[in-house]
Every structure is written in structure tokens, then in C-alpha cells.
Design a protein around this motif. Structure first.
Motif, PDB file in Angstrom:
ATOM      1  N   GLN A 126      -5.653  67.649  38.446  1.00 40.20           N
ATOM      2  CA  GLN A 126      -4.833  67.442  39.644  1.00 40.20           C
ATOM      3  C   GLN A 126      -3.419  68.005  39.484  1.00 40.20           C
ATOM      4  OE1 GLN A 126      -4.291  63.355  40.774  1.00 40.20           O
ATOM      5  NE2 GLN A 126      -3.605  63.858  42.829  1.00 40.20           N
ATOM      6  N   LYS A 127      -2.818  67.775  38.323  1.00 39.36           N
ATOM      7  CA  LYS A 127      -1.454  68.248  38.094  1.00 39.36           C
ATOM      8  C   LYS A 127      -1.368  69.763  38.184  1.00 39.36           C
ATOM      9  CE  LYS A 127       2.279  68.184  34.660  1.00 39.36           C
ATOM     10  NZ  LYS A 127       2.689  67.760  33.293  1.00 39.36           N
ATOM     11  N   PHE A 128      -2.337  70.465  37.574  1.00 34.64           N
ATOM     12  CA  PHE A 128      -2.321  71.926  37.588  1.00 34.64           C
ATOM     13  C   PHE A 128      -2.525  72.458  39.004  1.00 34.64           C
ATOM     14  CE2 PHE A 128      -4.581  76.043  37.196  1.00 34.64           C
ATOM     15  CZ  PHE A 128      -3.560  76.773  36.618  1.00 34.64           C
ATOM     16  N   CYS A 129      -3.422  71.821  39.779  1.00 40.99           N
ATOM     17  CA  CYS A 129      -3.679  72.254  41.152  1.00 40.99           C
ATOM     18  C   CYS A 129      -2.425  72.112  42.019  1.00 40.99           C
ATOM     19  CB  CYS A 129      -4.831  71.452  41.755  1.00 40.99           C
ATOM     20  SG  CYS A 129      -6.432  71.797  41.019  1.00 40.99           S
ATOM     21  N   VAL A 130      -1.722  70.986  41.873  1.00 42.58           N
ATOM     22  CA  VAL A 130      -0.486  70.763  42.630  1.00 42.58           C
ATOM     23  C   VAL A 130       0.565  71.794  42.236  1.00 42.58           C
ATOM     24  CG1 VAL A 130       1.429  69.166  43.003  1.00 42.58           C
ATOM     25  CG2 VAL A 130      -0.915  68.303  42.991  1.00 42.58           C
ATOM     26  N   GLN A 131       0.682  72.072  40.933  1.00 38.37           N
ATOM     27  CA  GLN A 131       1.644  73.068  40.454  1.00 38.37           C
ATOM     28  C   GLN A 131       1.312  74.454  40.988  1.00 38.37           C
ATOM     29  OE1 GLN A 131       1.300  72.508  36.200  1.00 38.37           O
ATOM     30  NE2 GLN A 131       3.036  71.080  36.118  1.00 38.37           N
ATOM     31  N   LEU A 132       0.019  74.764  41.064  1.00 36.68           N
ATOM     32  CA  LEU A 132      -0.422  76.072  41.551  1.00 36.68           C
ATOM     33  C   LEU A 132      -0.045  76.256  43.020  1.00 36.68           C
ATOM     34  CD1 LEU A 132      -1.833  78.298  39.967  1.00 36.68           C
ATOM     35  CD2 LEU A 132      -4.028  77.481  40.866  1.00 36.68           C
ATOM     36  N   VAL A 133      -0.295  75.237  43.831  1.00 37.18           N
ATOM     37  CA  VAL A 133       0.045  75.298  45.259  1.00 37.18           C
ATOM     38  C   VAL A 133       1.570  75.363  45.442  1.00 37.18           C
ATOM     39  CG1 VAL A 133       0.007  74.020  47.441  1.00 37.18           C
ATOM     40  CG2 VAL A 133      -2.066  74.176  46.050  1.00 37.18           C
ATOM     41  N   ALA A 134       2.302  74.560  44.658  1.00 38.42           N
ATOM     42  CA  ALA A 134       3.769  74.564  44.741  1.00 38.42           C
ATOM     43  C   ALA A 134       4.326  75.935  44.363  1.00 38.42           C
ATOM     44  CB  ALA A 134       4.347  73.488  43.820  1.00 38.42           C
ATOM     45  N   ALA A 135       3.729  76.570  43.355  1.00 39.35           N
ATOM     46  CA  ALA A 135       4.165  77.906  42.936  1.00 39.35           C
ATOM     47  C   ALA A 135       3.923  78.934  44.036  1.00 39.35           C
ATOM     48  CB  ALA A 135       3.442  78.316  41.655  1.00 39.35           C
ATOM     49  N   CYS A 136       2.795  78.796  44.745  1.00 38.80           N
ATOM     50  CA  CYS A 136       2.497  79.702  45.866  1.00 38.80           C
ATOM     51  C   CYS A 136       3.573  79.603  46.936  1.00 38.80           C
ATOM     52  CB  CYS A 136       1.127  79.366  46.471  1.00 38.80           C
ATOM     53  SG  CYS A 136      -0.288  79.710  45.413  1.00 38.80           S
ATOM     54  N   TRP A 137       3.940  78.375  47.298  1.00 38.42           N
ATOM     55  CA  TRP A 137       4.954  78.165  48.335  1.00 38.42           C
ATOM     56  C   TRP A 137       6.330  78.640  47.869  1.00 38.42           C
ATOM     57  CZ3 TRP A 137       4.574  76.938  53.352  1.00 38.42           C
ATOM     58  CH2 TRP A 137       3.345  76.439  53.805  1.00 38.42           C
ATOM     59  N   PHE A 138       6.695  78.302  46.649  1.00 39.04           N
ATOM     60  CA  PHE A 138       8.017  78.679  46.138  1.00 39.04           C
ATOM     61  C   PHE A 138       8.178  80.197  46.086  1.00 39.04           C
ATOM     62  CE2 PHE A 138      10.834  79.837  42.589  1.00 39.04           C
ATOM     63  CZ  PHE A 138      12.000  79.196  42.981  1.00 39.04           C
TER      64      PHE A 138
END
Length: 312
Positions: A144-156
Motif C-alpha cells: 500500500q505504501k509503495f502504491c500511494v508513493q507511486l501515485v503521489a510521484a505521478c501527480w507531483f
């Protein structure tokens, strides 16, 4: 003398206000287009909204694949809401003016959401790659943590890149005309209105398009070449069919979105036309968001089952 005054007035207006021509070249079909795009907008918001809702509510869909799909559907709602409401307003009122600030804001959102979509589709391909090619490591890698980080990185990444690019485009002087031959503020029609040499601007647009369109597409292509190679080694025909089924929906969306975006931003300037730009822009701003719910619900048994449980 009168002509010079008229031209000066246009130049002054161009600095503060533009006119989105949209589909004004077919004046007798304005109300028909309004009705069509109105129902298309409702279908996109409702369809993608349902996917987001069932993924949030159904515990069986609390997996990385559906986490990415929920984010993708939310992104599609945002994407279409940046362009379609104003286009509907223009079709209904026949008043097509848009302020310089509103135009820059719309462009910034469109480009940001487009870049995020490219990156998110790449993340979804990576998720499928790990699930099929490295199934034993899947729970550990796609936590879950990696998935959230991946999506956040896409937006950033999408936001920071496009704020800079939009600022760079609107630092130009626009003096040729204030009429944008498009249904939203996009880079190609805006550059046609700019004064002076825009070669460096065009090169920057091309570079960003390569980074956010071509590179992600090649990464997705590489992921699916590995995925297909792995699936073909599966001895069971049922297993192969199930694996292909989970990937097929994603492949359709990738082809629709990346194909139209690449044609719009990567084809040579000499081959660009306003009519073609509008046509291909419809694909990545409207057609893909519209077909996303259909593609994922009709071909996905988990989503179909969750939808049946949600409906009375």
C-alpha cells in the motif's frame, strides 16, 4: 489608417482575452453538438464516478490494481471537467471569449492531467508486470505504501513540469490574432498566435512530449512484451485467458490515449492542421474517459460483481 487602428485593437485584446472558435465552422450544428457533448459529459462523470465509488466501498477490490484504476477514473473525471463544461457553455451561449488568465489556467490543468495520466498508465503497466512476471514478490513489492508513493510521484511530476511549461508559453507575446482555432487552450494552436520565432518553444514542447508520452509508452511496451512472453509459457489455456483478460482493458486505453496524444504533440509542424488537432484532441480528452468505464466494467468480472452488489 482605419485598418491599422483595427489591427492595434486586436493586438491589445489578444493580450487580455482570446476567442475559442471550437466548432464554429459548423454553425448549423451548435445545438446538436451541445446535446451530444452534454450527455457525453454526464456519461463520463457518472461512469467513472461509479468505478471510484465501488472501489472505495467493496472490500474485495482493495488491491493495488483497483487502487490504480480508482485513481485513473478520478483523473478522467478531472480531465474532462477542465475542457467540456466551457465548451458546453460556448456552444450554448455562442460567446466564446476566454480571459488570458482562464486560458493559462485551463492549459495548465489539461497538460498536468495529461502528463499524470501518462505516468499513471505506466504505473498500472508496472503493476501488471509484477503481478504476472513476479507473482511471488507481488505482495511485498506492490504494498500500500509503495502504491500511494507511486501515485503521489505521478501527480507531483505532472504538476511541477506543466506549471513551468505553461508559464513559458504565456510569457510569449500574442499579436497575430486572438482567435484560438480549438475547443480548449492547447499548445499547438496557441503557438500559431505567438509573435516572432517560436522554435525554442516548439522544441521544449517536443522534448516534454517525448519524456511524458514516448518514454512512458516505450516502458509500457517493454512491460507488455515481458508479460506476453510470460503468459505464453503458462501451460493452462484457462490461465492464459485470465491473464490476457486482466491486461487487455489496459492495453485498449493505452492505445487510445497515447496514440492520439503522440499524433497531436509529436508529428511535424508542417503536417499539423487545426481540424486534425481538434479531432485527435477529442480522443485523449473525451473518447478515452468515455470508454474507460465501459472497457473496465464489461471485461472485468470483479468490477461487474461489485457493481451488481452496489445496485439494488
Amino acid at each position: 489608417m482605419e485598418e491599422q487602428k483595427k489591427q492595434a485593437k486586436v493586438n491589445l485584446t489578444a493580450m487580455t482575452e482570446f476567442v475559442l472558435l471550437g466548432f464554429s465552422d459548423i454553425p448549423n450544428s451548435q445545438m446538436l453538438l451541445f446535446v451530444i457533448f452534454f450527455f457525453v459529459y454526464l456519461a463520463i462523470v457518472f461512469g467513472n464516478g461509479i468505478i471510484v465509488l465501488i472501489i472505495i466501498l467493496d472490500q474485495s477490490l482493495q488491491t493495488p490494481m483497483y487502487f490504480f484504476l480508482g485513481n485513473f477514473s478520478f483523473l478522467e473525471i478531472c480531465y474532462v471537467s477542465v475542457t467540456l463544461p466551457r465548451m458546453l457553455k460556448n456552444l450554448w451561449t455562442q460567446r466564446r471569449s476566454i480571459s488570458l488568465f482562464a486560458c493559462a489556467t485551463q492549459m495548465s490543468f489539461v497538460l498536468t492531467l495529461g502528463n499524470v495520466e501518462c505516468l499513471l498508465l505506466t504505473a498500472m503497466a508496472y503493476d501488471r508486470y509484477v503481478a504476472i512476471c513476479n507473482p511471488l514478490h507481488y505482495p511485498m513489492v506492490m504494498n500500500q505504501k509503495f502504491c500511494v508513493q507511486l501515485v503521489a510521484a505521478c501527480w507531483f511530476t505532472g504538476i511541477t513540469t506543466e506549471i513551468g511549461q505553461t508559464s513559458q508559453i504565456f510569457s510569449l507575446s500574442f499579436c497575430k490574432s486572438n482567435q484560438i482555432n480549438h475547443f480548449f487552450c492547447d499548445i499547438p494552436p496557441m503557438l500559431k498566435l505567438a509573435c516572432g520565432n517560436t522554435f525554442m518553444n516548439e522544441m521544449l514542447v517536443f522534448t516534454v512530449a517525448v519524456v511524458f508520452v514516448m518514454v512512458p509508452f516505450l516502458l509500457i511496451l517493454g512491460s507488455y512484451s515481458k508479460i506476453i512472453s510470460t503468459i505464453l509459457k503458462v501451460p493452462s489455456a484457462t490461465g492464459r485467458s485470465k491473464a490476457f483478460s486482466t491486461c487487455f482493458s489496459h492495453i485498449i486505453v493505452v492505445v487510445l490515449f497515447f496514440g492520439s496524444a503522440a499524433i497531436t504533440y509529436l508529428r511535424p509542424k508542417s503536417k499539423k492542421s487545426s481540424r486534425a488537432d481538434k479531432f485527435f484532441s477529442l480522443f485523449y480528452t473525451i473518447v478515452t474517459p468515455m470508454f474507460n468505464p465501459i472497457i473496465y466494467t464489461l471485461r472485468n468480472k470483479d468490477v461487474t460483481m461489485a457493481l451488481k452488489k452496489l445496485l439494488p
